[in-house]
Write a protein that holds these residues in place. Structure first.
Motif, short mmCIF file in Angstrom:
data_model
loop_
_atom_site.label_atom_id
_atom_site.label_comp_id
_atom_site.label_asym_id
_atom_site.label_seq_id
_atom_site.Cartn_x
_atom_site.Cartn_y
_atom_site.Cartn_z
N HIS A 350 28.60 41.75 43.38
CA HIS A 350 27.22 41.81 42.91
C HIS A 350 26.45 40.61 43.45
O HIS A 350 26.94 39.48 43.41
CB HIS A 350 27.17 41.82 41.38
N GLY A 351 25.25 40.88 43.94
CA GLY A 351 24.38 39.80 44.37
C GLY A 351 24.81 39.18 45.69
O GLY A 351 25.81 39.56 46.32
N HIS A 352 24.06 38.17 46.09
CA HIS A 352 24.29 37.50 47.36
C HIS A 352 25.55 36.63 47.33
O HIS A 352 26.14 36.35 48.37
CB HIS A 352 23.06 36.65 47.69
N ASN A 353 25.95 36.20 46.13
CA ASN A 353 27.04 35.24 46.03
C ASN A 353 28.30 35.80 45.37
O ASN A 353 29.17 35.04 44.95
CB ASN A 353 26.57 34.01 45.23
N GLY A 354 28.41 37.13 45.27
CA GLY A 354 29.51 37.70 44.52
C GLY A 354 30.66 38.27 45.32
O GLY A 354 31.57 38.88 44.74
N TYR A 355 30.70 38.05 46.62
CA TYR A 355 31.70 38.72 47.44
C TYR A 355 33.11 38.16 47.26
O TYR A 355 34.09 38.84 47.56
CB TYR A 355 31.29 38.65 48.91
N PHE A 356 33.23 36.92 46.78
CA PHE A 356 34.54 36.32 46.55
C PHE A 356 34.97 36.41 45.09
O PHE A 356 35.99 35.82 44.72
CB PHE A 356 34.55 34.85 46.99
N ALA A 357 34.23 37.12 44.26
CA ALA A 357 34.58 37.21 42.84
C ALA A 357 35.91 37.94 42.67
O ALA A 357 36.16 38.96 43.33
CB ALA A 357 33.48 37.94 42.08
N PRO A 358 36.81 37.43 41.81
CA PRO A 358 38.09 38.11 41.57
C PRO A 358 37.88 39.54 41.11
O PRO A 358 36.95 39.84 40.36
CB PRO A 358 38.71 37.25 40.47
N GLY A 359 38.73 40.42 41.59
CA GLY A 359 38.65 41.82 41.22
C GLY A 359 37.82 42.67 42.15
O GLY A 359 37.81 43.89 42.03
#
Length: 374
Positions: A350-359
């Motif tokens: 989600h969003g511009h900064n969410g590509y490394f979020a776990p899951g």
């Protein structure tokens, strides 16, 4: 016909400018890139205490630096780190453990200096507050055995931190960030996966801690969405510094393959202009990219695989047109089918900064790339 083409080009440039303005406001002023050798280099090159000519940080290659240190006994290496911590700590090609030690010494010295500034009656209350902020920043970087590979207090400050065993890991990775990242913000807690430190931690964990990951805030990034973010000047300076970092890794570490480089947002422009060779990188991954400063993957080294992450629907970067006119914009969209990059999923992000979020599927794909399983 020629007049029509000119009008169309001007209109496209105006659209790109309007998109940047609408995405977050035009930031006033520009940043001056931090270039050249590390602070303290003049004292370093003048040091004759070992009876040796020390490699000039401005001209020596990382391979040459590595060869120089390989010929020194550990005690002599340590003596140089103690006398010149800011040079040794930022010297690509110097032994990794020695750089950790040098940067710890430099951080402690800079913290002492800022604590003194915080109570200096000759300075303003604003100066005192800024000094306290810096001193606290340095304290956190000294806590818990953190592995600081680079530290430069000049300007907005630069830093690189390692997660994992850089000298022993079979595989390595480098995170190249986009705008608004510097010494104070590279690991901010309020936006963990939008910072190189948060991205590096997430990737390190996602690979089962098998990959050593460098959070690299080692170039002058744009501030806000303004002239710097829309042009390539800072990216060109950053590309030179990234190339030197990768050369230093090649000279001082022995993984199974060169580093995989992950390039977020404006960082993808840095990576595109760096055009890493197979000796420097085993792959490049871009995410949240406004373009890479090239027309297609064919403009990069074809021997280095390029992956582009699908853009999630809430990433504002999708509102920025992929144009490159009159020095404005960063060119073709790396996620477009005709660009030539290998696609990676973004499901769950989600969003511009969410590509490394776990899951997220994107993080799982990044881990597979880093492990050589893509």
């Amino acid at each position: 016909m020629r007049g029509f083409r000119v009008r169309r080009a001007l209109a496209a440039a105006a659209v790109a400018l309007a998109a940047v303005l609408g995405a977050g406001g035009w930031a006033a002023g520009t940043q001056t890139p931090l270039t050249g050798p590390p602070p303290g280099s003049a004292a370093w090159t003048a040091d004759a205490s070992l009876g040796l000519r020390l490699p000039d940080p401005a001209t020596a290659t990382p391979a040459g630096v590595a060869a120089f240190f390989a010929g020194l006994a550990p005690a002599r290496q340590d003596a140089l780190a103690v006398r010149h911590p800011l040079v040794v700590g930022n010297l690509d090609g110097a032994p990794v453990p020695l750089r950790y030690r040098a940067n710890a010494l430099a951080l402690a010295a800079e913290r002492t200096r800022e604590l003194a500034r915080a109570v200096d009656p000759a300075l303003t209350p604003q100066d005192h507050a800024a000094a306290r902020t810096r001193a606290e920043r340095y304290r956190t970087l000294l806590d818990g055995g953190r592995q600081v590979l680079a530290f430069d207090p000049r300007g907005r400050g630069q830093v690189a931190e390692v997660y994992g065993d850089l000298t022993g890991a079979a595989r390595t990775a480098v995170i190249v960030p986009g705008s608004d990242i510097d010494l104070l913000s590279f690991d901010r807690a309020g936006n963990p996966y939008g910072t190189p430190a948060g991205m590096a931690r997430a990737l390190h964990e996602a690979t089962g801690r098998q990959v050593a990951v460098i959070a690299w805030a080692g170039y002058t990034t744009p501030v806000g969405l303004g002239p710097d973010a829309a042009t390539e000047d800072l990216a060109r300076a950053g590309a030179d510094r990234l190339t030197r970092l990768l050369d230093g890794l090649a000279a001082t570490t022995r993984p199974q393959a060169p580093a995989t480089v992950y390039c977020h947002s404006y960082g993808s422009v840095v990576c595109g202009l760096a055009r890493p060779s197979p000796a420097r990188a085993s792959g490049v991954v871009v995410l949240g990219s406004p373009g890479m400063g090239v027309g297609s993957a064919a403009d990069l080294d074809p021997r280095v695989p390029l992956w582009a992450t699908a853009r999630n629907g809430s990433d504002w970067i999708g509102d920025v047109p992929n144009v490159r006119l009159f020095g404005l914009g960063h060119g073709a969209d790396p996620t477009a089918p005709g660009f030539g990059a290998r696609p990676l999923p973004a499901t769950g992000s989600h969003g511009h900064n969410g590509y490394f979020a776990p899951g997220t599927d994107s993080l799982a794909a990044y881990a597979a790339v880093a492990l050589g399983r893509a």
